[in-house]
Design an enzyme around this catalytic site. Structure first.
Site, PDB file in Angstrom:
ATOM      1  N   ARG A 119     -41.402  44.665 116.255  1.00  0.00           N
ATOM      2  CA  ARG A 119     -40.705  45.273 117.373  1.00  0.00           C
ATOM      3  C   ARG A 119     -41.705  46.052 118.236  1.00  0.00           C
ATOM      4  O   ARG A 119     -42.512  46.823 117.725  1.00  0.00           O
ATOM      5  CB  ARG A 119     -39.619  46.222 116.864  1.00  0.00           C
ATOM      6  CG  ARG A 119     -39.081  47.228 117.874  1.00  0.00           C
ATOM      7  CD  ARG A 119     -38.232  46.561 118.954  1.00  0.00           C
ATOM      8  NE  ARG A 119     -37.843  47.540 119.971  1.00  0.00           N
ATOM      9  CZ  ARG A 119     -36.723  48.250 119.944  1.00  0.00           C
ATOM     10  NH1 ARG A 119     -35.879  48.133 118.949  1.00  0.00           N
ATOM     11  NH2 ARG A 119     -36.443  49.093 120.906  1.00  0.00           N
ATOM     12  N   ARG A 128     -36.730  42.233 122.683  1.00  0.00           N
ATOM     13  CA  ARG A 128     -37.287  42.674 121.415  1.00  0.00           C
ATOM     14  C   ARG A 128     -36.967  41.676 120.314  1.00  0.00           C
ATOM     15  O   ARG A 128     -35.915  41.019 120.338  1.00  0.00           O
ATOM     16  CB  ARG A 128     -36.813  44.081 121.040  1.00  0.00           C
ATOM     17  CG  ARG A 128     -35.356  44.269 120.696  1.00  0.00           C
ATOM     18  CD  ARG A 128     -34.421  44.380 121.881  1.00  0.00           C
ATOM     19  NE  ARG A 128     -34.855  45.327 122.902  1.00  0.00           N
ATOM     20  CZ  ARG A 128     -34.452  46.580 122.946  1.00  0.00           C
ATOM     21  NH1 ARG A 128     -33.638  47.059 122.031  1.00  0.00           N
ATOM     22  NH2 ARG A 128     -34.837  47.360 123.926  1.00  0.00           N
ATOM     23  N   ASP A 131     -33.718  44.829 116.951  1.00  0.00           N
ATOM     24  CA  ASP A 131     -33.204  46.158 117.245  1.00  0.00           C
ATOM     25  C   ASP A 131     -32.292  46.545 116.087  1.00  0.00           C
ATOM     26  O   ASP A 131     -31.360  45.798 115.761  1.00  0.00           O
ATOM     27  CB  ASP A 131     -32.421  46.117 118.557  1.00  0.00           C
ATOM     28  CG  ASP A 131     -32.288  47.480 119.199  1.00  0.00           C
ATOM     29  OD1 ASP A 131     -32.932  48.426 118.713  1.00  0.00           O
ATOM     30  OD2 ASP A 131     -31.560  47.593 120.193  1.00  0.00           O
ATOM     31  N   ASP A 133     -29.998  49.710 115.060  1.00  0.00           N
ATOM     32  CA  ASP A 133     -29.447  50.991 115.508  1.00  0.00           C
ATOM     33  C   ASP A 133     -28.414  51.502 114.522  1.00  0.00           C
ATOM     34  O   ASP A 133     -27.553  50.736 114.050  1.00  0.00           O
ATOM     35  CB  ASP A 133     -28.774  50.846 116.877  1.00  0.00           C
ATOM     36  CG  ASP A 133     -29.774  50.747 118.014  1.00  0.00           C
ATOM     37  OD1 ASP A 133     -30.885  51.289 117.878  1.00  0.00           O
ATOM     38  OD2 ASP A 133     -29.437  50.121 119.036  1.00  0.00           O
TER      39      ASP A 133
END
Length: 203
Positions: A119, A128, A131, A133
């Site tokens: 990343r 990217r 990811d 999160d």
């Protein structure tokens, strides 16, 4: 294990999980003491997107103090915050897990998994490889700038809410209310179920 996975063949976007796997996942919880529930959003729009998402799921499960409980169907989505034709589309999914890690340690692990898949954080909302999160952690509400909980834009993002609702129809986003109600406030345009793709629960 969430009810969604036992929903049967009527919903082609939700893959049933064999009973033996359910038992293994539930048994693994006995190794965790006072675990907290966390919701993780995964996204990738570079390289082999499905392979990357599966690698992220497996890496989370391999983390001491983490047990992956459910994995959503895969959705293909338009990039967020940029023109739709400016970068490749994303594959997105949501993972629900139990963890004994505190939020800060879970965030460190999320960043480590991103880095393992190369990343790069050169630009906001840029393309990217991966990811990862943290959408929500238990019922925690915090404005800590290092890790704001729940994720400050989760309530606006169909690519988070739709797959989360698939695996937890009764879910609540702390401080925002039911995910089902939040879905009524956002557009699902550009968020398409990929019924031909599937992420596996770690064995």
């Amino acid at each position: 294990m969430t009810a969604s996975f036992a929903a049967g063949p009527s919903d082609p976007t939700v893959q049933p999980v064999p009973a033996a796997v359910v038992q293994q996942v539930d048994a693994a919880d006995t190794t965790l003491h006072n675990p907290k529930r966390a919701v993780i959003s995964l996204g990738s729009n570079l390289g082999n997107r499905l392979e990357t998402l599966q690698g992220a799921v497996d890496a989370l499960e391999d983390t001491p103090g983490v047990r992956v409980k459910s994995v959503s169907p895969v959705y293909e989505t338009e990039p967020w915050g940029v023109a739709g034709d400016s970068q490749p589309s994303y594959f997105n999914a949501v993972v629900v897990l139990k963890t004994t890690l505190p939020p800060a340690s879970l965030l460190e692990r999320a960043h480590a998994v991103e880095e393992a898949f190369n990343r790069v954080r050169d630009e906001r909302w840029g393309p990217r490889t991966l990811d990862v999160d943290i959408v929500a952690y238990a019922d925690v509400v915090s404005d800590d700038p290092v890790l704001t909980l729940p994720h400050p834009r989760a309530h606006e993002r169909a690519f988070v809410l739709v797959p989360w609702h698939d695996v937890e129809p009764e879910a609540q986003l702390p401080g925002r209310g039911p995910v089902a109600a939040l879905l009524d406030t956002v557009t699902r345009e550009g968020v398409e179920a990929r019924k031909d793709l599937e992420l596996r629960l770690p064995e």
